[in-house]
Design a protein around this motif. Structure first.
Motif, PDB file in Angstrom:
ATOM      1  N   MET A  93       0.852  -1.186   0.000  1.00 41.16           N
ATOM      2  CA  MET A  93       0.000   0.000   0.000  1.00 41.16           C
ATOM      3  C   MET A  93       0.894   1.244   0.000  1.00 41.16           C
ATOM      4  O   MET A  93       1.861   1.328   0.757  1.00 41.16           O
ATOM      5  CB  MET A  93      -0.904  -0.008   1.246  1.00 41.16           C
ATOM      6  N   SER A  94       0.588   2.216  -0.841  1.00 42.78           N
ATOM      7  CA  SER A  94       1.399   3.421  -0.940  1.00 42.78           C
ATOM      8  C   SER A  94       1.225   4.286   0.297  1.00 42.78           C
ATOM      9  O   SER A  94       0.219   4.198   1.015  1.00 42.78           O
ATOM     10  CB  SER A  94       1.011   4.225  -2.180  1.00 42.78           C
ATOM     11  N   LEU A  95       2.215   5.157   0.540  1.00 43.58           N
ATOM     12  CA  LEU A  95       2.135   6.067   1.683  1.00 43.58           C
ATOM     13  C   LEU A  95       0.906   6.969   1.536  1.00 43.58           C
ATOM     14  O   LEU A  95       0.219   7.258   2.530  1.00 43.58           O
ATOM     15  CB  LEU A  95       3.409   6.902   1.792  1.00 43.58           C
ATOM     16  N   LYS A  96       0.624   7.402   0.321  1.00 46.54           N
ATOM     17  CA  LYS A  96      -0.537   8.267   0.091  1.00 46.54           C
ATOM     18  C   LYS A  96      -1.824   7.582   0.544  1.00 46.54           C
ATOM     19  O   LYS A  96      -2.656   8.192   1.228  1.00 46.54           O
ATOM     20  CB  LYS A  96      -0.620   8.631  -1.396  1.00 46.54           C
ATOM     21  N   THR A  97      -1.976   6.312   0.198  1.00 45.88           N
ATOM     22  CA  THR A  97      -3.173   5.566   0.602  1.00 45.88           C
ATOM     23  C   THR A  97      -3.220   5.366   2.103  1.00 45.88           C
ATOM     24  O   THR A  97      -4.276   5.488   2.740  1.00 45.88           O
ATOM     25  CB  THR A  97      -3.218   4.203  -0.111  1.00 45.88           C
ATOM     26  N   GLU A  98      -2.058   5.062   2.701  1.00 45.63           N
ATOM     27  CA  GLU A  98      -2.001   4.875   4.153  1.00 45.63           C
ATOM     28  C   GLU A  98      -2.362   6.154   4.894  1.00 45.63           C
ATOM     29  O   GLU A  98      -3.106   6.123   5.884  1.00 45.63           O
ATOM     30  CB  GLU A  98      -0.598   4.409   4.559  1.00 45.63           C
ATOM     31  N   VAL A  99      -1.867   7.275   4.408  1.00 42.72           N
ATOM     32  CA  VAL A  99      -2.180   8.566   5.038  1.00 42.72           C
ATOM     33  C   VAL A  99      -3.670   8.864   4.909  1.00 42.72           C
ATOM     34  O   VAL A  99      -4.320   9.292   5.875  1.00 42.72           O
ATOM     35  CB  VAL A  99      -1.340   9.693   4.412  1.00 42.72           C
TER      36      VAL A  99
END
Length: 314
Positions: free
Chosen positions: A1-7
């Motif tokens: 999962m990308s950092l953008k999605t996690e954020v």
């Protein structure tokens, strides 16, 4: 999962508070610069994020975040959610998953369908970002006649969900369409996956498409419209799923009265196709099994258990 999605997922889960860049960096073991880039990327995607010095970041309430995590957050039962930005058909995908061995309760949701399907081989117009397209799958392992009422349950679930989160009171056009102000805003396609050896329905695939803000429809699509209210798509999907999960496990008698009360047909002049010809009638009542009782022009009574009916214009 990308950092953008996690954020984004983290901010969604803490949407009533500010979260500092430092807290996000520690949470995901990234630099504050990487978090800042993720925030900027989300904002470029159209996500409304408020940034306040010495307080941090917060999702604004006007966001319409539509993804699997946001839908899952408000579902009140054990259900797997599979989300697609675009897919041919959520019903088709659900049946592929069943063929691959899926035997759990799951929900397939898409922001767009490129080959949405309706009853009797018709297509269901499913443009991106203006509606919700979902398929709920249950495994009743029951006789076919006991599974037929699930379409009725789906209509009731959609209407109850709309009433719960808006000021709109929808109506039902027998057997599987939901109307608002005399125009269709939702179609339902229920399909059974049958075990031929036991003659039971092993899985039921319940497809639901709801127009929320669709303004333009292709030529040939008549009497279609949208809810035209400010409603979050994820909230609507989870509300429908919650209602539907309860109804498919309830006796038919628990919701048939609601179905009748919301019918737009009783007393109306209609026609239906019988033996290849239009047959004119008046809709009289919906019986205890959900069938439509009609009176033909010659005075004879008939009970319709399936098919497509049309309300005659006055």
């Amino acid at each position: 999962m990308s950092l953008k999605t996690e954020v984004l997922n983290y901010l969604c889960a803490h949407d009533d508070e500010y979260v500092s860049g430092e807290a996000l960096a520690q949470k995901f073991d990234k630099s504050r610069a990487a978090v800042w880039k993720a925030i900027k990327s989300l904002q470029s995607d159209g996500v409304h994020i408020e940034a306040v010095t010495n307080r941090g970041y917060r999702l604004l309430p006007d966001n319409d975040i539509f993804d699997g995590e946001t839908i899952k957050k408000d579902i009140d039962f054990d259900c797997r959610v599979v989300f697609y930005d675009s897919i041919d058909s959520t019903n088709t995908q659900a049946k592929r998953m069943i063929s691959d061995g899926a035997d759990d309760v799951f929900l397939v949701v898409a922001a767009e369908q490129t080959a949405g399907r309706g009853r009797q081989g018709k297509s269901f117009y499913s443009p991106a970002d203006t509606g919700v397209y979902m398929t709920f799958v249950v495994h009743p392992n029951t006789a076919l006649q006991n599974a037929v009422g699930i379409t009725t349950a789906a209509c009731v679930a959609v209407c109850r969900a709309i009433e719960k989160i808006t000021d709109i009171t929808p109506q039902i056009k027998w057997v599987n369409d939901v109307y608002v102000n005399g125009k269709k805003i939702c179609g339902i396609l229920t399909e059974a996956v049958t075990d031929f050896e036991t003659q039971t329905v092993s899985s039921v695939v319940i497809g639901i498409g709801i127009n929320i803000s669709t303004e333009y429809f292709p030529d040939g699509i008549e009497n279609a419209s949208s809810l035209n209210v400010n409603v979050k798509r994820a909230q609507l999907v989870s509300a429908v799923a919650n209602e539907l999960n309860r109804l498919v496990r309830s006796p038919f008698s628990d919701y048939i009265d609601y179905y009748r009360e919301h019918s737009m047909l009783i007393g109306e002049d209609i026609y239906f196709i019988k033996n290849g010809e239009k047959t004119y009638a008046k809709a009289l009542a919906i019986d205890s099994d959900g069938a439509l009782e009609v009176e033909l022009e010659n005075g004879e009574k008939e009970t319709l258990r399936s098919g497509e009916i049309t309300v005659r214009k006055k």
